[in-house]
Design a protein around this motif. Sequence first.
Motif, mmCIF file in Angstrom:
data_model
loop_
_atom_site.group_PDB
_atom_site.id
_atom_site.type_symbol
_atom_site.label_atom_id
_atom_site.label_comp_id
_atom_site.label_asym_id
_atom_site.label_seq_id
_atom_site.Cartn_x
_atom_site.Cartn_y
_atom_site.Cartn_z
ATOM 1 N N PHE A 55 0.564 -1.148 0.057
ATOM 2 C CA PHE A 55 0.335 0.076 -0.181
ATOM 3 C C PHE A 55 0.623 1.639 0.151
ATOM 4 C CE2 PHE A 55 -2.934 3.223 2.305
ATOM 5 C CZ PHE A 55 -4.023 3.141 1.431
ATOM 6 N N GLY A 265 -2.039 1.383 -7.485
ATOM 7 C CA GLY A 265 -3.285 0.832 -7.764
ATOM 8 C C GLY A 265 -2.940 -0.567 -8.258
ATOM 9 N N LEU A 268 -0.861 -2.898 -6.307
ATOM 10 C CA LEU A 268 -1.553 -3.489 -5.254
ATOM 11 C C LEU A 268 -2.777 -4.747 -6.746
ATOM 12 C CD1 LEU A 268 -3.242 -0.529 -3.206
ATOM 13 C CD2 LEU A 268 -1.650 -2.459 -3.011
ATOM 14 N N ARG A 269 -2.873 -4.355 -7.393
ATOM 15 C CA ARG A 269 -3.718 -4.904 -8.129
ATOM 16 C C ARG A 269 -3.547 -6.315 -8.476
ATOM 17 N NH1 ARG A 269 -4.423 -6.185 -13.382
ATOM 18 N NH2 ARG A 269 -3.319 -4.607 -14.302
ATOM 19 N N TYR A 273 -4.344 -7.855 -4.550
ATOM 20 C CA TYR A 273 -5.779 -7.208 -3.594
ATOM 21 C C TYR A 273 -6.993 -6.108 -4.174
ATOM 22 C CZ TYR A 273 -1.545 -8.016 -0.292
ATOM 23 O OH TYR A 273 -0.551 -8.307 0.211
ATOM 24 N N GLN A 274 -7.582 -6.544 -3.389
ATOM 25 C CA GLN A 274 -8.921 -5.574 -3.770
ATOM 26 C C GLN A 274 -9.379 -4.549 -3.882
ATOM 27 O OE1 GLN A 274 -12.581 -7.189 -1.430
ATOM 28 N NE2 GLN A 274 -14.101 -5.886 -2.607
ATOM 29 N N ARG A 275 -9.276 -3.584 -4.904
ATOM 30 C CA ARG A 275 -10.313 -2.424 -4.986
ATOM 31 C C ARG A 275 -11.603 -2.303 -4.925
ATOM 32 N NH1 ARG A 275 -8.078 -0.451 -9.881
ATOM 33 N NH2 ARG A 275 -6.963 1.344 -8.558
ATOM 34 N N SER A 276 -11.857 -0.884 -3.607
ATOM 35 C CA SER A 276 -13.592 -0.933 -3.363
ATOM 36 C C SER A 276 -13.425 -0.023 -4.058
ATOM 37 C CB SER A 276 -13.393 -0.834 -2.253
ATOM 38 O OG SER A 276 -14.902 -0.599 -1.412
ATOM 39 N N ASP A 290 -8.423 6.619 -3.698
ATOM 40 C CA ASP A 290 -8.774 5.488 -4.890
ATOM 41 C C ASP A 290 -8.713 4.131 -3.286
ATOM 42 O OD1 ASP A 290 -8.374 3.071 -6.713
ATOM 43 O OD2 ASP A 290 -6.781 3.427 -6.789
ATOM 44 N N TYR A 291 -9.794 3.697 -3.467
ATOM 45 C CA TYR A 291 -10.191 2.738 -1.881
ATOM 46 C C TYR A 291 -9.878 0.804 -2.382
ATOM 47 C CZ TYR A 291 -12.856 6.656 -0.563
ATOM 48 O OH TYR A 291 -13.691 7.828 0.096
ATOM 49 N N TRP A 292 -8.546 1.215 -0.748
ATOM 50 C CA TRP A 292 -8.800 -0.537 -0.595
ATOM 51 C C TRP A 292 -9.365 -1.296 0.019
ATOM 52 C CZ3 TRP A 292 -6.555 -3.234 -5.408
ATOM 53 C CH2 TRP A 292 -5.983 -1.754 -6.397
ATOM 54 N N ARG A 293 -9.281 -2.810 0.197
ATOM 55 C CA ARG A 293 -9.446 -3.547 1.020
ATOM 56 C C ARG A 293 -7.871 -4.435 1.671
ATOM 57 N NH1 ARG A 293 -14.627 -2.596 3.874
ATOM 58 N NH2 ARG A 293 -15.892 -2.792 2.189
#
Length: 377
Positions: A55, A265, A268-269, A273-276, A290-293
């Motif tokens: 992150f 992002g 992360l993808r 990892y999951q983008r919310s 940009d939101y992530w879980r």
Amino acid sequence: MKHHDPHAGLHSEQGALAGEHPGRAANPVVKVRDLAWLEFEKPDLERAELFALAFGFVTASRTESELQLRGSDSGAPCVVIRQGPRSRLVGSAFQAADRKDVLRLAEVTGRTVTTPPESLGGVGVDLVDPSGARVRVVADTHQLPAQPAQQPLSWNIGHELTRVNATQRPPRAPAKVQRLGHVVLQSTRYVETLDWYLQHLGLIVSDFLYYPGQRERGPVMSFIRCDLGSTPTDHHTLAMVLGPSNRYVHSAYQVADLDAMAAGGEFLREHGYQRSWGIGRHTQGSQIFDYWRDPDGFLVEHFSDGDMFDNTLEPGWAPMTASGLAQWGPPATRDFLGMTPGRESLQELRAIGRALRDDDTEFDLHRLIGLLKVPAS
């Protein structure tokens, strides 16, 4: 056919009507300067650290039972994670102007001045807001030195050339976190808890949101900033929303610019990892987001280019709508709105039933009807 702009009339320039909440306390106990850090518990520190590095955090310290994460700015760690049986927000720490404010808060609230862990230093006072959330106010904490920051790219904007005979190649790497920006909390006793923060910590409201058709019943969300007088500060350091349970919603961390966010992002993808929800630009606060879980399902946000207000701006008022959450970007996802079937949505459904039976909450049937209108509005 005339085109309807869903964002018309949603911006913060709309002010309060006579008799509505003023958004600040007349004589607060102290005025905190910033959000210092957030304290979490998580069952798997190794997994938490792997996500944190992807992150864009840097590990400030690590033991068997505690993980401290920092950004590139000087100051305290952004996040402290301790080993625990389940993933939860333990509490928020706010930075007082000086030690005298910590002593004053302790005196007014009848609390004892405490010493934070040695790794953090300074003095503090531990309070509990009306929703039951722990609030720590600290002063004279250890200050980590600044680290080299990720530099924003140089843009050719319109006909203004700043880059000639050179290409743009932002690295597909973690977006380096600069600092902690804000935390968002949900409360069943929203107005009472909001007033507590304004009175005890001297925070002031930047924007209020109300359910469509229920403005006369008062706000259900507020974006709250520190009062640093004529010095501009983040549009919100704390945001609070009415809901059927008392819980963490998300926390946000500043990065250099849009390219850092987008390339980060992609990193992360690619690592699973999951983008919310994202990328977009918010309405209240104007941040690019940009939101992530994280692996435990907690929501965390990268943001950049947020509004900065001094203490002369009065609160704006707007209806809470799904389309009004962003000026541009993809529609708010079911995941971000908490509507994806799963453990979190099931817990919230159960909480709704409890709240409707409980006379000691501000969340009633009329508020539930208002909330149900938000996703489609």
